[in-house]
Design a protein around this motif. Structure first.
Motif, PDB file in Angstrom:
ATOM      1  N   GLU A 322      50.848  25.395  37.034  1.00  0.00           N
ATOM      2  CA  GLU A 322      51.471  26.482  37.800  1.00  0.00           C
ATOM      3  C   GLU A 322      51.036  27.843  37.269  1.00  0.00           C
ATOM      4  OE1 GLU A 322      55.587  25.553  37.398  1.00  0.00           O
ATOM      5  OE2 GLU A 322      55.586  24.085  39.035  1.00  0.00           O
ATOM      6  N   LEU A 323      50.922  27.963  35.947  1.00  0.00           N
ATOM      7  CA  LEU A 323      50.497  29.234  35.364  1.00  0.00           C
ATOM      8  C   LEU A 323      49.051  29.552  35.726  1.00  0.00           C
ATOM      9  CD1 LEU A 323      52.142  28.976  31.814  1.00  0.00           C
ATOM     10  CD2 LEU A 323      52.899  30.365  33.752  1.00  0.00           C
ATOM     11  N   ARG A 324      48.184  28.550  35.673  1.00  0.00           N
ATOM     12  CA  ARG A 324      46.791  28.790  36.066  1.00  0.00           C
ATOM     13  C   ARG A 324      46.712  29.162  37.553  1.00  0.00           C
ATOM     14  NH1 ARG A 324      41.401  28.537  35.408  1.00  0.00           N
ATOM     15  NH2 ARG A 324      40.211  27.714  37.151  1.00  0.00           N
ATOM     16  N   GLN A 325      47.507  28.506  38.374  1.00  0.00           N
ATOM     17  CA  GLN A 325      47.455  28.778  39.808  1.00  0.00           C
ATOM     18  C   GLN A 325      47.874  30.208  40.118  1.00  0.00           C
ATOM     19  OE1 GLN A 325      46.007  26.678  41.773  1.00  0.00           O
ATOM     20  NE2 GLN A 325      46.235  28.020  43.573  1.00  0.00           N
ATOM     21  N   GLU A 326      48.797  30.745  39.335  1.00  0.00           N
ATOM     22  CA  GLU A 326      49.195  32.143  39.500  1.00  0.00           C
ATOM     23  C   GLU A 326      48.000  33.077  39.313  1.00  0.00           C
ATOM     24  OE1 GLU A 326      50.986  35.857  39.731  1.00  0.00           O
ATOM     25  OE2 GLU A 326      51.803  33.925  40.377  1.00  0.00           O
ATOM     26  N   VAL A 327      47.171  32.784  38.318  1.00  0.00           N
ATOM     27  CA  VAL A 327      45.986  33.609  38.072  1.00  0.00           C
ATOM     28  C   VAL A 327      44.958  33.413  39.179  1.00  0.00           C
ATOM     29  CG1 VAL A 327      44.126  34.125  36.446  1.00  0.00           C
ATOM     30  CG2 VAL A 327      46.384  33.495  35.584  1.00  0.00           C
ATOM     31  N   VAL A 328      44.746  32.169  39.567  1.00  0.00           N
ATOM     32  CA  VAL A 328      43.766  31.861  40.618  1.00  0.00           C
ATOM     33  C   VAL A 328      44.117  32.590  41.915  1.00  0.00           C
ATOM     34  CG1 VAL A 328      42.852  30.023  42.101  1.00  0.00           C
ATOM     35  CG2 VAL A 328      43.119  29.633  39.642  1.00  0.00           C
ATOM     36  N   GLU A 329      45.398  32.613  42.246  1.00  0.00           N
ATOM     37  CA  GLU A 329      45.823  33.188  43.518  1.00  0.00           C
ATOM     38  C   GLU A 329      45.889  34.719  43.483  1.00  0.00           C
ATOM     39  OE1 GLU A 329      46.341  31.750  46.476  1.00  0.00           O
ATOM     40  OE2 GLU A 329      45.627  29.867  45.592  1.00  0.00           O
ATOM     41  N   ASN A 330      46.367  35.273  42.381  1.00  0.00           N
ATOM     42  CA  ASN A 330      46.714  36.696  42.378  1.00  0.00           C
ATOM     43  C   ASN A 330      45.950  37.572  41.393  1.00  0.00           C
ATOM     44  OD1 ASN A 330      48.848  36.342  44.363  1.00  0.00           O
ATOM     45  ND2 ASN A 330      50.013  35.346  42.734  1.00  0.00           N
ATOM     46  N   HIS A 331      45.189  36.970  40.480  1.00  0.00           N
ATOM     47  CA  HIS A 331      44.481  37.767  39.467  1.00  0.00           C
ATOM     48  C   HIS A 331      43.058  37.248  39.260  1.00  0.00           C
ATOM     49  CE1 HIS A 331      48.265  39.774  38.530  1.00  0.00           C
ATOM     50  NE2 HIS A 331      48.819  38.574  38.589  1.00  0.00           N
ATOM     51  N   ASN A 332      42.475  36.816  40.326  1.00  0.00           N
ATOM     52  CA  ASN A 332      41.134  36.228  40.332  1.00  0.00           C
ATOM     53  C   ASN A 332      40.095  37.346  40.455  1.00  0.00           C
ATOM     54  OD1 ASN A 332      38.720  35.007  41.158  1.00  0.00           O
ATOM     55  ND2 ASN A 332      39.781  33.392  42.281  1.00  0.00           N
ATOM     56  N   LEU A 333      39.151  37.403  39.529  1.00  0.00           N
ATOM     57  CA  LEU A 333      38.162  38.483  39.522  1.00  0.00           C
ATOM     58  C   LEU A 333      37.360  38.540  40.813  1.00  0.00           C
ATOM     59  CD1 LEU A 333      36.699  40.806  38.143  1.00  0.00           C
ATOM     60  CD2 LEU A 333      35.270  39.136  36.952  1.00  0.00           C
ATOM     61  N   ASP A 334      36.983  37.403  41.367  1.00  0.00           N
ATOM     62  CA  ASP A 334      36.202  37.404  42.609  1.00  0.00           C
ATOM     63  C   ASP A 334      36.978  38.079  43.745  1.00  0.00           C
ATOM     64  OD1 ASP A 334      33.893  36.095  41.643  1.00  0.00           O
ATOM     65  OD2 ASP A 334      34.890  34.162  41.772  1.00  0.00           O
ATOM     66  N   LYS A 335      38.280  37.793  43.819  1.00  0.00           N
ATOM     67  CA  LYS A 335      39.111  38.425  44.847  1.00  0.00           C
ATOM     68  C   LYS A 335      39.310  39.907  44.559  1.00  0.00           C
ATOM     69  CE  LYS A 335      41.722  34.243  46.058  1.00  0.00           C
ATOM     70  NZ  LYS A 335      43.073  33.611  46.144  1.00  0.00           N
ATOM     71  N   LEU A 336      39.478  40.239  43.272  1.00  0.00           N
ATOM     72  CA  LEU A 336      39.698  41.630  42.894  1.00  0.00           C
ATOM     73  C   LEU A 336      38.499  42.497  43.256  1.00  0.00           C
ATOM     74  CD1 LEU A 336      41.731  43.498  41.142  1.00  0.00           C
ATOM     75  CD2 LEU A 336      39.926  43.319  39.434  1.00  0.00           C
ATOM     76  N   VAL A 337      37.298  41.992  43.007  1.00  0.00           N
ATOM     77  CA  VAL A 337      36.077  42.750  43.309  1.00  0.00           C
ATOM     78  C   VAL A 337      36.023  43.110  44.790  1.00  0.00           C
ATOM     79  CG1 VAL A 337      33.579  42.528  43.488  1.00  0.00           C
ATOM     80  CG2 VAL A 337      34.719  41.922  41.355  1.00  0.00           C
ATOM     81  N   VAL A 338      36.361  42.152  45.636  1.00  0.00           N
ATOM     82  CA  VAL A 338      36.369  42.411  47.082  1.00  0.00           C
ATOM     83  C   VAL A 338      37.387  43.498  47.413  1.00  0.00           C
ATOM     84  CG1 VAL A 338      36.858  41.413  49.347  1.00  0.00           C
ATOM     85  CG2 VAL A 338      35.558  40.096  47.671  1.00  0.00           C
ATOM     86  N   LYS A 339      38.552  43.443  46.780  1.00  0.00           N
ATOM     87  CA  LYS A 339      39.591  44.449  47.022  1.00  0.00           C
ATOM     88  C   LYS A 339      39.138  45.829  46.568  1.00  0.00           C
ATOM     89  CE  LYS A 339      43.384  41.113  46.493  1.00  0.00           C
ATOM     90  NZ  LYS A 339      44.519  40.690  45.629  1.00  0.00           N
ATOM     91  N   ILE A 340      38.433  45.884  45.426  1.00  0.00           N
ATOM     92  CA  ILE A 340      37.933  47.182  44.940  1.00  0.00           C
ATOM     93  C   ILE A 340      36.944  47.769  45.937  1.00  0.00           C
ATOM     94  CG2 ILE A 340      36.528  48.309  43.166  1.00  0.00           C
ATOM     95  CD1 ILE A 340      37.741  46.328  41.137  1.00  0.00           C
ATOM     96  N   ILE A 341      35.980  46.972  46.349  1.00  0.00           N
ATOM     97  CA  ILE A 341      34.949  47.456  47.276  1.00  0.00           C
ATOM     98  C   ILE A 341      35.548  47.854  48.614  1.00  0.00           C
ATOM     99  CG2 ILE A 341      32.881  46.760  48.564  1.00  0.00           C
ATOM    100  CD1 ILE A 341      32.135  45.047  46.106  1.00  0.00           C
ATOM    101  N   ASN A 342      36.574  47.113  49.053  1.00  0.00           N
ATOM    102  CA  ASN A 342      37.212  47.428  50.340  1.00  0.00           C
ATOM    103  C   ASN A 342      37.903  48.787  50.337  1.00  0.00           C
ATOM    104  OD1 ASN A 342      36.354  45.102  51.611  1.00  0.00           O
ATOM    105  ND2 ASN A 342      38.264  43.980  51.256  1.00  0.00           N
ATOM    106  N   GLN A 343      38.237  49.315  49.159  1.00  0.00           N
ATOM    107  CA  GLN A 343      38.863  50.647  49.082  1.00  0.00           C
ATOM    108  C   GLN A 343      37.937  51.730  49.610  1.00  0.00           C
ATOM    109  OE1 GLN A 343      42.114  50.706  48.070  1.00  0.00           O
ATOM    110  NE2 GLN A 343      41.869  48.499  47.760  1.00  0.00           N
ATOM    111  N   PHE A 344      36.632  51.477  49.575  1.00  0.00           N
ATOM    112  CA  PHE A 344      35.643  52.470  49.998  1.00  0.00           C
ATOM    113  C   PHE A 344      35.278  52.339  51.467  1.00  0.00           C
ATOM    114  CE2 PHE A 344      35.103  51.985  45.439  1.00  0.00           C
ATOM    115  CZ  PHE A 344      35.026  53.301  45.012  1.00  0.00           C
ATOM    116  N   LYS A 345      35.816  51.317  52.129  1.00  0.00           N
ATOM    117  CA  LYS A 345      35.503  51.118  53.540  1.00  0.00           C
ATOM    118  C   LYS A 345      36.555  51.821  54.391  1.00  0.00           C
ATOM    119  CE  LYS A 345      33.128  46.737  52.688  1.00  0.00           C
ATOM    120  NZ  LYS A 345      33.097  45.273  52.922  1.00  0.00           N
TER     121      LYS A 345
END
Length: 346
Positions: A322-345
């Motif tokens: 459950e603890l690992r799944q929390e990171v996978v779902e909400n603190h995943n670097l691959d997802k974060l990178v997309v969110k960062i780049i989307n700030q510029f769109k």
């Protein structure tokens, strides 16, 4: 898309800044071009070919600032936006030039501290991104702020199918700079209270400020006075890229930080299949309440350690997943990178 990123240090072998190298790599993989200005020198080897890292000279802050401005004037016309990572000073120094060139500025900030630098950063940035609500407190412009989680490389920080043979020990690790705000003494006192020789503790980290060297010496004296030398080990700094193996050999990760922001080492440990205990209030919305402990309360901490140690293997495995799944779902670097780049769109 082409972006310019400013950060404190790009160094794949650094204990504190090593994670930034991975962020740069992942962001670069999702862009046509990424320029990175690193305030401190480091090792930027093995990054993608479309990533260009520029190290500012180690010759005083004033020269660094002038070189930074020179680089900004040359690079800003070539990019679509500016990403300022961590220190608010980078936004303060660069956002005015970005505005002159008509470039959008996104700033990353994760700390409970609210001072004039952070306030000025708020005024100058077009957008502010942070890991949690508690990592950016009392904003002047709430609509500028986006909570997007942290960035942990879940392919690098992952659990093993079976724990490394621990010779019957219950292994605890705590990671971070050696500072009173990290409350290491409560962990040491909790071990003394338990009196269980099978419980071992590794403290990974060192002082950053020499004025805190005495605090480290006091911790070592405490260990000696309590006859815990065979159960407590001070490891020193470990490069971030070498940390997964330490987490993977650990049963429990303890973080007694008082920073009030989402500490990435807790998330790294969770991703590697560790049970965790923390007093950090930023995790109150991330972790179940039974994994939260009070700061400066070694007796409560001792009770929590014993409770987790005595859980059945099935109960431990369920919690670890459950603890690992929390990171996978909400603190995943691959997802974060997309969110960062989307700030510029825009």
């Amino acid at each position: 898309m082409k972006l310019l990123m400013i950060t404190r240090k790009v160094d794949r072998n650094d204990a504190l800044a090593g994670f930034t190298w991975n962020w740069v790599k992942k962001i670069g993989e999702n862009l046509d071009k990424l320029y990175v200005i690193s305030w401190q020198s480091g090792d930027a080897s093995e990054l993608p070919n479309n990533v260009e890292v520029i190290f500012l000279p180690d010759q005083g802050k004033i020269k660094k600032v002038f070189v930074l401005w020179h680089k900004l004037i040359n690079i800003l016309p070539k990019v679509d936006g500016l990403f300022c990572h961590m220190n608010p000073e980078y936004t303060i120094l660069s956002a005015p030039l970005a505005k002159i060139f008509g470039k959008y500025t996104v700033s990353w900030y994760t700390h409970k501290q609210v001072n004039w630098r952070r306030r000025l950063m708020e005024l100058l940035a077009n957008r502010i991104i942070t890991a949690s609500l508690s990592s950016f407190r009392y904003p002047l412009f709430p609509k500028k702020v986006a909570v997007i989680g942290h960035g942990i490389d879940i392919d690098k920080f992952k659990s093993l199918k079976s724990k490394v043979e621990s010779q019957g020990n219950f292994n605890i690790v705590s990671v971070g700079r050696i500072s009173p705000t990290k409350d290491y003494e409560s962990i040491i006192k909790a071990l003394d209270i338990l009196g269980d020789k099978s419980i071992k503790l590794k403290i990974i980290g060192d002082v950053i400020l020499e004025v805190q060297r005495q605090y480290l010496n006091n911790l070592k004296q405490m260990v000696t006075a309590m006859n815990l030398e065979e159960r407590v080990e001070f490891i020193g700094w470990i490069p971030n890229q070498n940390m997964p193996v330490y987490y993977q050999q650990t049963d429990l990760f303890i973080n007694m930080s008082g920073t009030g922001s989402v500490d990435k080492v807790v998330l790294e440990a969770m991703a590697c299949g560790c049970l965790v205990l923390t007093s950090n209030e930023a995790f109150e919305t991330i972790l179940p309440k039974e994994l939260m402990v009070e700061k400066n309360n070694p007796h409560q901490l001792a009770e929590k350690i014993k409770w987790l140690k005595d859980l059945s293997d099935d109960e431990k495995n369920k919690m670890e997943l459950e603890l690992r799944q929390e990171v996978v779902e909400n603190h995943n670097l691959d997802k974060l990178v997309v969110k960062i780049i989307n700030q510029f769109k825009k």
